[in-house]
Write an enzyme that holds these catalytic residues in place. Structure first.
Site, PDB file in Angstrom:
ATOM      1  CB  SER A 273      -0.939  -0.064   1.204  1.00 25.06           C
ATOM      2  OG  SER A 273      -2.099   0.635   0.910  1.00 25.06           O
ATOM      3  CE  LYS A 277      -0.102   5.335  -1.929  1.00 22.01           C
ATOM      4  NZ  LYS A 277      -1.092   4.694  -2.691  1.00 22.01           N
ATOM      5  CD1 TRP A 364      -8.083   3.315  -1.758  1.00 24.46           C
ATOM      6  CD2 TRP A 364      -9.834   4.273  -2.768  1.00 24.46           C
ATOM      7  NE1 TRP A 364      -8.086   4.647  -1.421  1.00 24.46           N
ATOM      8  CE2 TRP A 364      -9.149   5.259  -2.023  1.00 24.46           C
ATOM      9  CE3 TRP A 364     -10.976   4.638  -3.485  1.00 24.46           C
ATOM     10  CZ2 TRP A 364      -9.556   6.588  -1.987  1.00 24.46           C
ATOM     11  CZ3 TRP A 364     -11.375   5.979  -3.442  1.00 24.46           C
ATOM     12  CH2 TRP A 364     -10.673   6.929  -2.705  1.00 24.46           C
ATOM     13  CG  HIS A 414      -5.651  -2.601   0.574  1.00 24.79           C
ATOM     14  ND1 HIS A 414      -4.912  -2.237  -0.530  1.00 24.79           N
ATOM     15  CD2 HIS A 414      -5.166  -1.858   1.611  1.00 24.79           C
ATOM     16  CE1 HIS A 414      -4.033  -1.313  -0.179  1.00 24.79           C
ATOM     17  NE2 HIS A 414      -4.158  -1.075   1.118  1.00 24.79           N
TER      18      HIS A 414
HETATM   19  C1  GCU Z   1      -5.546   4.693   1.718  1.00 25.53           C
HETATM   20  C2  GCU Z   1      -4.990   5.476   0.550  1.00 25.53           C
HETATM   21  C3  GCU Z   1      -4.178   4.584  -0.393  1.00 25.53           C
HETATM   22  C4  GCU Z   1      -3.142   3.804   0.382  1.00 25.53           C
HETATM   23  C5  GCU Z   1      -3.799   3.066   1.527  1.00 25.53           C
HETATM   24  C6  GCU Z   1      -2.846   2.339   2.479  1.00 25.53           C
HETATM   25  O1  GCU Z   1      -6.536   3.830   1.285  1.00 25.53           O
HETATM   26  O2  GCU Z   1      -6.047   6.091  -0.102  1.00 25.53           O
HETATM   27  O3  GCU Z   1      -3.560   5.354  -1.394  1.00 25.53           O
HETATM   28  O4  GCU Z   1      -2.429   2.957  -0.473  1.00 25.53           O
HETATM   29  O5  GCU Z   1      -4.517   3.981   2.332  1.00 25.53           O
HETATM   30  O6  GCU Z   1      -1.708   2.703   2.591  1.00 25.53           O
HETATM   31  O7  GCU Z   1      -3.308   1.425   3.158  1.00 25.53           O
END
Ligand code: GCU
Length: 436
Positions: A273, A277, A364, A414
């Site tokens: 997540s 990044k 998402w 997720h």
């Molecule tokens: C939120 C956010 C995402 C991210 C995620 C996470 O949902 O919008 O961009 O990847 O958190 O880090 O769990």
């Protein structure tokens, strides 16, 4: 008034016509603009988009070989620095390490664990980050290591009572009684699969991302963007939380390079997540990472921004303004103006192995956008004669595709689970360990 209207060529009829036109414009554009601010889960609404050319130099010339790619690579890094993540400081600061604890009988004797404090200045005091490293106990030669940041402190990655409790995690700090603190050990153990990794001959290194910067809009005020601004000669707003986390991954690598039991040519940076990044940005900047894995990293990670599906630039900037530099906000509802898209971030990993993973219920993060991003990074892998995904369409659920660039979409939510880790182990074995 009359003369004024006349001078402007207006009369009541004209005004009515203009207001009518404005109303029509608003009626047509209003919902469209508003819609793009919102997220979209309807594939039929995605619309057409054109990605910036990964293999075209800013001069307009096409990249024709490795040497040209080096130039283009530098340009792309700069574009991401300026528009998305901010700088990734090259200076390592006065980094030094202190091994605080070694347990030779970790995980019932299956592993050795080392807890290392990584100091960022000459002194032995904050700012620092605490890293936990598990290595298989019965190894005779240096081992490959998966590294990644964790969300809730090192004590969250396994129930192992030897792991030092995080000094920084805000939730943990609320628990003052030792008994309460013990309860939250291993809170995210399902995300780490340390036993499995150790059993398959891999080491695992992790650190709490909050040791670098706490994850809230004002976190930079107490994090390394402020505490290291003189040491690194960079102002807090010149980089971002994601860059700070990515930079921390490189500092973990600095330690791993010094550890005789680690194969420094086989360190694989991973992240789930938002930390996916960060792993991608770390892998793009620091080529010591032999392979990069993005697990459900989504918007601002592996997913294409121009594809209007799932989270949008506007949404991510609104909810997490600290993750990116201010300039990124100028692309809210205007992704087409961005000089990059995320396939270019993935291309920066080439020719090193890259794995992008999605999950079916993680709309998402836009699984298709993650797949297409990996697909559009392939031309750069081809320059190095490396095979990419080898398919045009998304693979069936729970099936991985590709060689040097690989992709899967797992059934479920997720998360990062055993299914994902088993695929990553195979990937590392095939790309780094067996094939030299
Ligand atoms: C939120 C956010 C995402 C991210 C995620 C996470 O949902 O919008 O961009 O990847 O958190 O880090 O769990």
């Amino acid at each position: 008034m009359r003369n004024y209207k006349k001078a402007m060529g207006l009369n009541m009829g004209g005004i009515a016509k203009i207001s009518f036109c404005l109303t029509v414009l608003l009626l047509c554009w209003g919902p469209l603009l508003q819609a793009q601010e919102e997220f979209n889960y309807d594939e039929s609404k995605v619309g057409a988009y054109t990605l910036p050319a990964v293999l075209e130099l800013s001069s307009g010339r096409l990249v024709s070989g490795n040497k040209d790619w080096k130039k283009r690579r530098t340009e792309i890094i700069k574009l991401f620095e300026d528009n998305v993540y901010g700088k990734f400081p090259k200076k390592r600061s006065n980094i030094h390490f202190e091994t605080l604890k070694i347990d030779r009988h970790a995980l019932s004797g299956r592993a050795i664990s080392k807890q290392v404090r990584i100091y960022f200045t000459k002194e032995k005091k904050q700012p620092y980050m605490d890293m936990i490293l598990y290595l298989p106990a019965k190894v005779t030669k240096p081992v490959p290591v998966f590294i990644g940041l964790n969300f809730k402190g090192n004590q969250s990655i396994d129930g192992d009572s030897a792991i030092m409790l995080s000094e920084k995690h805000p939730e943990l700090l609320k628990y003052t009684k030792a008994k309460e603190q013990q309860l939250i050990r291993g809170e995210q153990a399902e995300r780490w699969e340390i036993d499995t990794l150790i059993g398959r001959g891999f080491g695992v290194a992790s650190a709490y991302y909050g040791d670098l910067e706490l994850d809230y809009p004002e976190g930079w005020k107490t994090g390394i963007r402020t505490t290291l601004k003189e040491t690194l000669a960079i102002q807090p707003q010149e980089w971002s939380a994601i860059s700070a986390w990515a930079w921390g991954l490189s500092r973990m690598m600095d330690y791993l390079e010094t550890d005789q039991q680690v194969n420094k040519k086989q360190v694989i940076v991973t992240g789930h997540s938002r930390l996916g990044k960060a792993a991608l940005w770390a892998g793009a900047n620091d080529t010591r990472f032999a392979a990069v894995i993005s697990n459900n990293s989504g918007e601002g990670g592996a997913a294409l921004s121009r594809r209007w599906f799932g989270e949008t630039i506007n949404r991510i900037n609104t909810n997490f303004p600290h993750w990116f530099v201010d300039r990124y906000k100028t692309y809210n509802n205007n992704a087409t103006a961005l000089p990059v898209d995320q396939h270019m971030l993935l291309a920066l990993i080439a020719p090193r192995p890259l794995y992008v993973a999605s999950a079916t219920e993680d709309l998402w993060a836009d699984p298709r956008g993650e797949f297409l991003s990996a697909k559009n990074a392939e031309p750069v892998y081809s320059l190095f004669h490396k095979k990419g995904l080898g398919v045009v369409d998304m693979p069936a659920t729970d099936t991985s595709v590709g060689e040097t660039v690989r992709y899967h979409i797992r059934t479920g939510k997720h998360n990062i689970l055993l299914f994902d880790w088993l695929r990553y182990i195979d990937f590392a074995n095939e790309n780094l360990i067996k094939i030299k």
